[in-house]
Design an enzyme around this catalytic site. Structure first.
Site, PDB file in Angstrom:
ATOM      1  N   SER A   1       0.951  -1.182  -0.036  1.00 46.68           N
ATOM      2  CA  SER A   1       0.142   0.002  -0.104  1.00 46.68           C
ATOM      3  C   SER A   1       0.714   1.198   0.006  1.00 46.68           C
ATOM      4  O   SER A   1       2.074   1.189   0.509  1.00 46.68           O
ATOM      5  CB  SER A   1      -0.720   0.054   1.269  1.00 46.68           C
ATOM      6  OG  SER A   1      -1.534   1.412   1.392  1.00 46.68           O
TER       7      SER A   1
ATOM      8  N   TYR B   1      -2.633  -0.966  10.385  1.00 46.78           N
ATOM      9  CA  TYR B   1      -2.477  -1.311   8.867  1.00 46.78           C
ATOM     10  C   TYR B   1      -1.071  -0.873   8.320  1.00 46.78           C
ATOM     11  O   TYR B   1      -0.552  -1.552   7.626  1.00 46.78           O
ATOM     12  CB  TYR B   1      -3.711  -0.616   8.302  1.00 46.78           C
ATOM     13  CG  TYR B   1      -3.635  -0.849   6.811  1.00 46.78           C
ATOM     14  CD1 TYR B   1      -4.423  -1.956   6.200  1.00 46.78           C
ATOM     15  CD2 TYR B   1      -3.348   0.210   5.889  1.00 46.78           C
ATOM     16  CE1 TYR B   1      -4.619  -2.199   4.799  1.00 46.78           C
ATOM     17  CE2 TYR B   1      -3.521  -0.094   4.529  1.00 46.78           C
ATOM     18  CZ  TYR B   1      -4.063  -1.194   4.023  1.00 46.78           C
ATOM     19  OH  TYR B   1      -4.198  -1.601   2.664  1.00 46.78           O
TER      20      TYR B   1
HETATM   21  C1  BGC Z   1      -6.297   1.539   1.939  1.00 46.34           C
HETATM   22  C2  BGC Z   1      -7.531   2.255   1.773  1.00 46.34           C
HETATM   23  C3  BGC Z   1      -7.155   3.489   1.242  1.00 46.34           C
HETATM   24  C4  BGC Z   1      -5.761   4.019   0.489  1.00 46.34           C
HETATM   25  C5  BGC Z   1      -5.358   5.227   0.363  1.00 46.34           C
HETATM   26  C6  BGC Z   1      -5.200   1.732   1.146  1.00 46.34           C
HETATM   27  O1  BGC Z   1      -3.943   0.931   1.365  1.00 46.34           O
HETATM   28  O2  BGC Z   1      -6.706   0.078   1.997  1.00 46.34           O
HETATM   29  O3  BGC Z   1      -8.472   2.066   2.657  1.00 46.34           O
HETATM   30  O4  BGC Z   1      -8.238   4.339   0.483  1.00 46.34           O
HETATM   31  O5  BGC Z   1      -4.784   3.006   1.103  1.00 46.34           O
HETATM   32  O6  BGC Z   1      -5.137   5.992   1.734  1.00 46.34           O
END
Ligand code: BGC
Length: 267
Positions: free
Chosen positions: A152, A165
């Site tokens: 991410s 996360y």
């Molecule tokens: C997350 C999303 C978020 C995006 C940008 C992703 O890794 O799962 O919820 O919208 O990152 O912030």
């Protein structure tokens, strides 16, 4: 058009929905046999399997919680029993359970680490073990195997409402780089894809209304639009192909420029 992944088998975890579903479709379109791992919603996995088969590739749906070691071992075994080998592991399954650090429960912390980091590790480890057993098959691919983590932008960008996360994705980044270092001499490529704001269920709230959708773009996405799962699926298929044979140990961000910190534009 020549199919770039013909003869190869790909496993995609969390493959029945969102980014995983798009990865399965893109890999299938390139001729790969696709193993669709899913946690729930069997009907979605079966529908996707039928779609991939209609397009001329083989597919198999396997239910399993990838945060559990025995489930991951069984999944890889079944894939090998069915298709004879595996070539691509997309460690994609991920969840969010948001909350600021002072509010976060241990359960919310643990669940996200279990799925997003430990699960990714287990899938990558089992794939690497299988790749090492198989060795190089130059007629199939220049690499002995490819591992692609769905990371991410938050492996890089801190996010106060999702420290669990971010910790998991930051962990995925260093897991990816360490495994890439270990496995490059064995011709196994290990990479990450770092999606930005992609329209899936995980962030449905942020694009629930036109207004929210626009606000996200204005604040965070210089390229001026949300990403679609297919934006990620296509990159995964390309990264897995021999066209990307010299890429290992890095994250490819697919984020419409989110990492350019657009709030600094007028700073
Ligand atoms: C997350 C999303 C978020 C995006 C940008 C992703 O890794 O799962 O919820 O919208 O990152 O912030």
């Amino acid at each position: 058009m020549e199919k770039r992944l013909r003869g190869q088998t790909a496993i995609v975890t969390g493959g029945n929905t969102g980014i995983g579903e798009a990865m399965c479709e893109a890999l299938g379109a390139e001729g790969a046999n696709v193993v669709i791992n899913y946690h729930s919603h069997e009907e979605q996995a079966e529908e996707l399997k039928a779609r991939i088969e209609k397009g001329g590739s083989k597919a198999l749906a396997i239910k399993g919680d990838i945060s559990k070691e025995d489930a991951v071992i069984r999944m890889v075994e079944r894939a090998v029993e069915t298709f004879g080998r595996i070539d691509i592991m997309c460690a994609n399954a991920g969840i969010q359970a948001d909350g600021k650090s002072v509010e976060l429960t241990l359960d919310e912390w643990q669940r996200v680490i279990d799925v997003n980091l430990t699960g990714a590790f287990l899938c990558a480890r089992e794939a690497a073990r299988q790749f090492l057993k198989q060795g190089l098959s130059p007629k199939i691919s220049k690499a002995a195997g490819k591992i692609i983590f769905t990371s991410s932008v938050h492996e890089e960008i801190p996010w106060e409402s999702a420290p669990n996360y971010c910790a998991a994705k930051g962990g995925v980044r260093m897991l990816m780089r360490s495994m890439a270092q270990e496995l490059a001499p064995r011709r196994i490529r290990v990479m990450g894809i770092g999606p930005g704001s992609i329209k899936t269920k995980i962030n449905a709230e942020a694009w629930a209304t036109k207004e929210k959708e626009r606000e996200e773009v204005e604040r965070f996405i210089p390229y001026g639009r949300w990403g679609e799962p297919v934006d990620i699926g296509k990159v995964a298929a390309w990264l897995a192909s021999d066209e990307a044979d010299y890429i290992t140990g890095t994250t490819i961000f697919v984020d419409g420029g989110m990492l350019l910190y657009p709030s600094f534009r007028e700073g």
